[in-house]
Scaffold this motif. Structure first.
Motif, mmCIF file in Angstrom:
data_model
loop_
_atom_site.group_PDB
_atom_site.id
_atom_site.type_symbol
_atom_site.label_atom_id
_atom_site.label_comp_id
_atom_site.label_asym_id
_atom_site.label_seq_id
_atom_site.Cartn_x
_atom_site.Cartn_y
_atom_site.Cartn_z
ATOM 1 N N LEU A 25 17.373 68.608 55.658
ATOM 2 C CA LEU A 25 18.057 68.487 57.030
ATOM 3 C C LEU A 25 17.531 66.999 57.393
ATOM 4 O O LEU A 25 16.305 67.032 57.691
ATOM 5 C CB LEU A 25 17.881 69.544 57.811
ATOM 6 N N VAL B 236 26.864 67.142 59.435
ATOM 7 C CA VAL B 236 27.397 68.262 60.089
ATOM 8 C C VAL B 236 27.327 67.898 61.583
ATOM 9 O O VAL B 236 26.431 67.346 61.924
ATOM 10 C CB VAL B 236 26.226 69.559 60.027
ATOM 11 N N HIS B 237 28.271 68.513 62.578
ATOM 12 C CA HIS B 237 28.353 68.277 63.963
ATOM 13 C C HIS B 237 28.734 69.589 64.690
ATOM 14 O O HIS B 237 29.394 70.379 64.082
ATOM 15 C CB HIS B 237 29.279 67.495 64.184
ATOM 16 N N THR C 57 32.123 71.098 60.648
ATOM 17 C CA THR C 57 31.781 71.413 62.179
ATOM 18 C C THR C 57 31.358 72.875 62.233
ATOM 19 O O THR C 57 31.816 73.748 61.466
ATOM 20 C CB THR C 57 33.008 71.175 63.166
ATOM 21 N N VAL C 58 30.204 72.972 62.644
ATOM 22 C CA VAL C 58 29.836 74.575 62.922
ATOM 23 C C VAL C 58 29.879 74.740 64.475
ATOM 24 O O VAL C 58 29.647 74.046 65.305
ATOM 25 C CB VAL C 58 28.165 74.437 62.481
ATOM 26 N N GLN D 27 21.467 75.969 62.124
ATOM 27 C CA GLN D 27 22.597 76.222 61.510
ATOM 28 C C GLN D 27 22.815 75.261 60.238
ATOM 29 O O GLN D 27 23.359 75.645 59.461
ATOM 30 C CB GLN D 27 23.839 76.302 62.574
ATOM 31 N N ALA D 28 22.436 74.036 60.806
ATOM 32 C CA ALA D 28 22.786 72.818 59.733
ATOM 33 C C ALA D 28 21.867 72.842 58.662
ATOM 34 O O ALA D 28 22.312 72.701 57.378
ATOM 35 C CB ALA D 28 22.497 71.628 60.829
ATOM 36 N N LYS D 29 20.397 73.489 58.785
ATOM 37 C CA LYS D 29 19.547 73.563 57.947
ATOM 38 C C LYS D 29 20.306 74.570 56.835
ATOM 39 O O LYS D 29 19.760 74.550 55.556
ATOM 40 C CB LYS D 29 18.216 73.907 58.526
#
Length: 322
Positions: free
Chosen positions: A185, A246-247, A275-276, A177-179
């Motif tokens: 990343l 991102v966390h 935040t994801v 998700q972060a990527k």
């Protein structure tokens, strides 16, 4: 295994077969599938692979899936009766042995978890060889492709029911998700003493270099910051040209959160924090709990595996690096 050819199919053994041959798996089949699909050197994942490579299954591999040969490390892979799970492939000369990665195994990691629930501290293994591995891993596929033979067209099959014990599907999903939020990343990895201070005396299970290697093996991670500070500072953001921090919503308990405050205060103030939602709620603590809850089964499994590994080292012969 990937260096043996130009296409790697990785087989994942079902839970019931793992239980029959080795005892309860630490991660279930779905979690293992998610984890190995994210490995940067894996081209395809095949679920439902039998623990024993039979002639019938080899026919399916070679004819239907166009597999050229089967790959495994030089460590033993034995059936409950003590026979070789790859005997059939060896008889027809379609088996390739690769050098086992020394210094860490799923048996060793499970042993650390069992010991850490009894002892006051954990010890990390020798990391002399891991620094070299870090340099190789951080170059990703480019290092392999630069030295490879472009004329080679060989597919190969690597069955697995182990590895990636602490780097789990929970980590994979959040990195994925972060990527998706950017084009590069960068993953921060804290020093062991920082993890111990914030997570408790039994953490981390894997040392700094082991955790770095695990993250670098994930195709969603482009690079890592080894020894990243727990608090994200403005200097860190500028130094690495970070545009977004991102966390996930799911994580380990922080024993010092009240006294230290929010480690993400700076990127939040700068509007650089997001935040994801964590797709999976699996944490390292959950994995340790599974091992502890099944202590008797894992202790019996490790005792059996330790005997097998002792026999392996007694009969060990040199395997040339590919």
């Amino acid at each position: 295994a990937r260096a043996c050819g130009d296409y790697l199919v990785l087989g994942v053994v079902p839970d019931e077969e793992v239980i029959m041959a080795k005892g309860p798996p630490v991660m279930n089949e779905d979690e293992r599938l998610c984890t190995v699909e994210a490995v940067r050197w894996v081209d395809e994942v095949m679920p439902g692979v039998p623990y024993e490579i039979t002639e019938e299954f080899m026919t399916e591999l070679f004819e239907k899936h166009k597999i050229d040969f089967i790959v495994h490390g030089d460590d033993p892979c034995l059936l409950p009766d003590g026979t070789d799970a790859y005997a059939a492939a060896k008889r027809v000369n379609r088996f390739v042995t690769i050098k086992r990665t020394e210094g860490v195994s799923s048996t060793d990691i499970v042993g650390r978890m069992l010991m850490c629930t009894r002892a006051s501290s954990c010890t990390s293994p020798n990391v002399s060889e891991q620094k070299t591995q870090l340099r190789t891993f951080s170059q990703g596929l480019e290092a392999l492709e630069e030295g490879g033979d472009e004329a080679t067209s060989v597919s190969h099959f690597l069955p697995t029911s182990r590895r990636f014990v602490q780097f789990s599907s929970g980590h994979v999903e959040i990195l994925k998700q972060a990527k998706s939020l950017g084009d590069f990343l960068l993953v921060g990895i804290h020093r062991d003493e920082v993890v111990t201070a914030h997570r408790g005396p039994h953490q981390p299970i894997l040392g700094l270099h082991e955790r770095s290697l695990s993250v670098l093996a994930c195709k969603y991670a482009d690079e890592v910051i080894i020894g990243a500070p727990f608090v994200v500072t403005k200097d860190l953001l500028i130094t690495f040209n970070i545009n977004l921090v991102v966390h996930g919503t799911c994580g380990e308990k922080n024993f010092r959160s009240k006294e230290e405050g929010d480690p993400y205060a700076v990127p939040k103030d700068l509007g650089l924090f997001q935040t994801v939602e964590s797709p999976r709620l699996l944490t390292t603590g959950d994995i340790i709990k599974r091992v502890v809850d099944n202590r008797t089964a894992y202790e019996a499994r490790n005792e059996k595996k330790n005997k097998s590994q002792a026999n392996y080292y007694e009969q060990k012969s040199f395997v040339e690096e590919l």
